[in-house]
Design an enzyme around this catalytic site. Structure first.
Site, short mmCIF file in Angstrom:
data_model
loop_
_atom_site.label_atom_id
_atom_site.label_comp_id
_atom_site.label_asym_id
_atom_site.label_seq_id
_atom_site.Cartn_x
_atom_site.Cartn_y
_atom_site.Cartn_z
N CYS B 105 0.82 -1.22 0.00
CA CYS B 105 0.00 0.00 0.00
C CYS B 105 0.84 1.26 0.00
CB CYS B 105 -0.95 -0.01 1.19
SG CYS B 105 -2.03 -1.44 1.14
N HIS B 398 -9.90 2.55 -0.94
CA HIS B 398 -8.44 2.36 -0.87
C HIS B 398 -7.99 1.35 -1.93
CE1 HIS B 398 -4.48 1.49 0.46
NE2 HIS B 398 -4.77 0.46 1.23
N CYS B 429 0.75 3.20 5.97
CA CYS B 429 1.15 1.87 6.41
C CYS B 429 0.95 0.88 5.26
CB CYS B 429 0.32 1.43 7.61
SG CYS B 429 -1.44 1.39 7.23
#
Lengths: 299, 443
Positions: B105, B398, B429
């Site tokens: 990510c 996301h 993160c």
């Protein structure tokens, strides 16, 4: 008086498949026959030795992938155990070995990986049985292995097995320790063991004990279905500790409490402890421990 | 031996004498929920759409950009040159080189960091950073056993060998494997990992739902104010992020059933409302040297000041999976002589509402800051009214690698609006115990 210990050198590793058939038949006979107590000195005073054992690269890779070890050119400590395992079995099916092979329960395993063993090394593998001890559920025996490269001991292993219901003559089992209530810790991970993991570990380890591959056989030995190889779960824990935390030389101790049924899931905690890393795996629903142990760098 | 010609700056000190890398602007497509309007769109399709919008917005058709860097987390093997293929399908000069990057990510933010560094070193004058992910068009692979057999078949020399190899295929080999958000080394999903951390830091359900509520309300307000008008190109009929619930409330969020942490001793607190949904989408950011932007009359919004990557040992439970930012931020602050309170805006990626709260709690904890970070005391708390002020991943969705680009473009524009010298902190993160953090400053 005990006869002096003798080393019998075999030309090659005995093939495990045939060993098991023999083990199965002698154990079946032993199970039919009335149980006689075993004498404390009845372990064969013989060590078996095979020289120049080499690891097969394809089998090594399959082992490393299965247990989650990096597929490097150093043999994982559990793989060295696998290489020595046929000699353990060969000892345990000898006529003079006092305990039946099948149904034997692996209670504990202690390994010292003293030096890294690179792929291509020629290993002298020696295994002997030692130390019959009374246990509250039967009699235990240690199968002690030593692996040398160029005369130097690089690996030692002690596998403690229990033959249930076999009494040791003159032996008194230590009183069962009162087990303190065990509270599962916070997990750090989870092992999901698919149905074929017993078959796959049997293929890479040669340990084709049918309790790991056939639910019928597992039921015959009192398990609800097939169970994972203890050394498979111990090897996963060792891999979870990982190369950075264990270094190249380490002790790897494990005590087995209850087998993991497959297919199945086990909660796991692998964490830094007092002298190294500790691991424990348990059944999250029942709060029952499967195995625990530790990996301690040898400094 | 000749003395080295160049001097290396002392570790922990920002390199002096480098020129600035600036954010010119950004463009993304609205983020969709998995199985939504982008269900048949591939990563290449979506990245291309976001890139086309960027090219149109800044008049880059025919332009040879210094380098394009982009990536995806869920990636088909055929997309080994995803970024370059997106360039070739765009109006950019076909002489624009590109590279793919993948850091879970953090992919999107890391493309910004890498290209900024090249600009600062003078290796390139312009760069486009980007990221894309589709959970709808995720790669599905055959089982390892079947793959081995198929590969063996392709190596067979005779038809007989091929047939013999094919005979090894068993029905159980045919089950396909889809990608998961599980950590390979622990077997736990990201949600279950966060649930452990959430419990360890004693984060309440209410606090998490409040973060989720603020995310939706802030994102909705930003859309209403037209904030995204020059940051977004509609795609496949979508003009806003599909996950946005402008009318959500604490009551609605409070009515959702927990989905993670149900086997722990503590009551579960993490729901679909305070966790990010699986999403599809893409984002891009245009980076440049001051000179390159000035030559083209392009705006400069913010400077990419510095960045730091971190990682934690979640495998042995030393830290939570998504806590690397808590370690990386203090290192970044120390190198830049800043405190946690020296920022006008904070962008902490909302993988889960609890991730944001755990990181904040860590910085507020005297014990954590002393024992784990080796600091004299707690970093302290932040002014919550400066946190994720234009909404974050809980509301927007996301699409893993697209999140970094969304955050950088959003923050750069917001800092430019606040005026020169205003400063923003980003923390993202990522799987594998990763975190990438960065400082942006209004140009």
């Amino acid at each position: 008086m005990r006869a002096p210990r003798r080393v019998v050198e075999l030309a090659a590793m005995p093939p495990l498949a045939r060993t098991y058939v023999k083990g199965l038949s002698t154990s079946a006979v032993a199970m039919m026959a009335p149980r006689r107590p075993v004498g404390p000195d009845e372990v064969p005073a013989v060590d078996l030795l095979v020289r120049d054992v080499a690891a097969d690269v394809e089998r090594l890779t399959a082992y490393q992938h299965l247990v989650g070890e990096p597929a490097g050119d150093l043999l994982p400590a559990g793989f060295v155990h696998v290489l020595a395992f046929p000699l353990q079995t060969a000892l345990m099916i000898r006529q003079d070995f006092p305990l039946p092979l099948l149904g034997m329960v692996h209670l504990a395993n202690r390994v010292e990986q003293r030096r890294p063993v690179p792929l291509g090394s020629l290993l002298d593998v020696q295994v002997g049985a030692r130390d019959l001890r009374a246990h509250r559920a039967g009699t235990t025996v240690d199968l002690v292995g030593e692996v040398r490269v160029d005369g130097e001991t690089v690996w030692t292993g002690v596998s403690t097995y229990l033959a249930r219901g076999v009494r040791l003559a003159g032996g008194t089992a230590p009183a069962a320790e009162r087990r303190a209530a065990w509270t599962p810790p916070t997990p750090t991970g989870e092992w999901r063991l698919p149905a074929d993991v017993g078959r796959r570990y049997a293929a890479v380890s040669g340990d084709r004990n049918p309790i790991h591959t056939s639910s019928l056989a597992a039921k015959a030995f009192g398990f609800p279905r097939t169970i994972a190889h203890g050394m498979y779960t111990a090897a996963r824990a060792l891999a979870d500790v990982g190369p950075a935390a264990r270094g190249e030389a380490y002790r790897w101790d494990v005590e087995f409490a209850a087998p993991v049924l497959i297919p199945g899931t086990a909660a796991v905690r692998v964490s830094p402890g007092e002298h190294g890393h500790e691991f424990v795996a348990w059944n999250a629903r029942k709060g029952k421990k499967h195995l625990e142990g530790r990996v301690t760098p040898l400094g | 031996m000749a003395a080295p010609r160049t001097t290396t700056p002392a570790p922990g000190v920002p390199a002096a004498g480098l020129r600035r890398a600036v954010v010119v602007g950004g463009n993304r497509i609205p983020f969709a929920r998995a199985g939504g309007p982008y269900v048949r769109a591939s990563n290449l399709d979506m990245l291309g759409a976001a890139l086309d919008g960027l090219v149109a917005r800044f008049g880059l058709a025919g332009e040879r950009i210094g380098e394009v860097a982009a990536g995806a987390v869920l990636k088909h093997s055929k997309d080994f040159n995803l970024a370059r293929e997106a360039v070739l399908g765009s109006p950019l000069s076909p002489e624009t080189p590109a590279y793919d990057l993948q850091q879970a990510c953090a992919t999107g933010l890391e493309t910004v960091v890498g290209l900024s560094n090249k600009i600062r070193l003078g290796q390139i004058e312009s760069g486009i950073a980007g990221g894309v992910d589709s959970t709808s068009d995720a790669p599905i692979v055959v089982s390892d056993a079947l793959r081995r057999i198929l590969l063996d078949m392709s190596r067979a020399k005779t038809p007989q060998q091929r047939v013999a190899t094919a005979m090894r295929i068993r029905p159980r080999h045919l089950a396909p494997s889809a990608p998961t958000t599980g950590e390979p080394r622990t077997g736990l999903s990201m949600g279950e990992h966060q649930a452990l951390t959430t419990a360890a830091w004693k984060i309440t359900r209410e606090a998490q739902d409040e973060i989720a509520l603020a995310s939706h309300h802030n994102l909705a307000a930003a859309y209403e104010a037209g904030f995204f008008d020059d940051l977004l190109t509609p795609y496949r009929g979508l003009t806003r992020d599909a996950n946005l619930r402008a009318d959500t409330s604490l009551e609605k969020l409070g009515s959702l059933k927990p989905v993670f942490g149900k086997s722990l001793d503590t009551p579960p607190t993490m729901t679909a409302g305070n966790s990010t949904p699986l999403s599809d989408g893409a984002s891009t950011v245009l980076l440049a040297s001051d000179a390159w932007a000035a030559e083209r009359g392009l705006p400069v919004l913010a400077t990419v000041v510095d960045a730091e990557a971190g990682a934690v040992d979640f495998v042995h439970g030393r830290d939570g999976l998504l806590m690397a930012g808590a370690h990386a931020v203090p290192r970044l602050l120390a190198r830049n002589g800043l405190t946690l309170q020296d920022f006008d805006l904070y962008e902490i990626h909302e993988a889960f509402a609890a991730t944001v709260l755990c990181n904040l709690a860590a910085w507020e904890s005297d014990e954590f800051c002393r024992e784990r970070l080796g600091l004299p005391g707690a970093l302290g708390s932040i002014d919550r009214s400066r946190l994720n002020v234009h909404g974050s991943s809980l509301a927007a969705g996301h699409p893993f690698a697209a999140t970094g680009g969304r955050i950088v473009a959003t923050l750069a524009k917001a800092l430019a609006a606040k005026g020169p010298g205003s400063r923003g902190l980003i923390s993202v993160c990522a799987a594998g115990g990763h975190g990438v953090v960065a400082i942006l400053e209004a140009a």
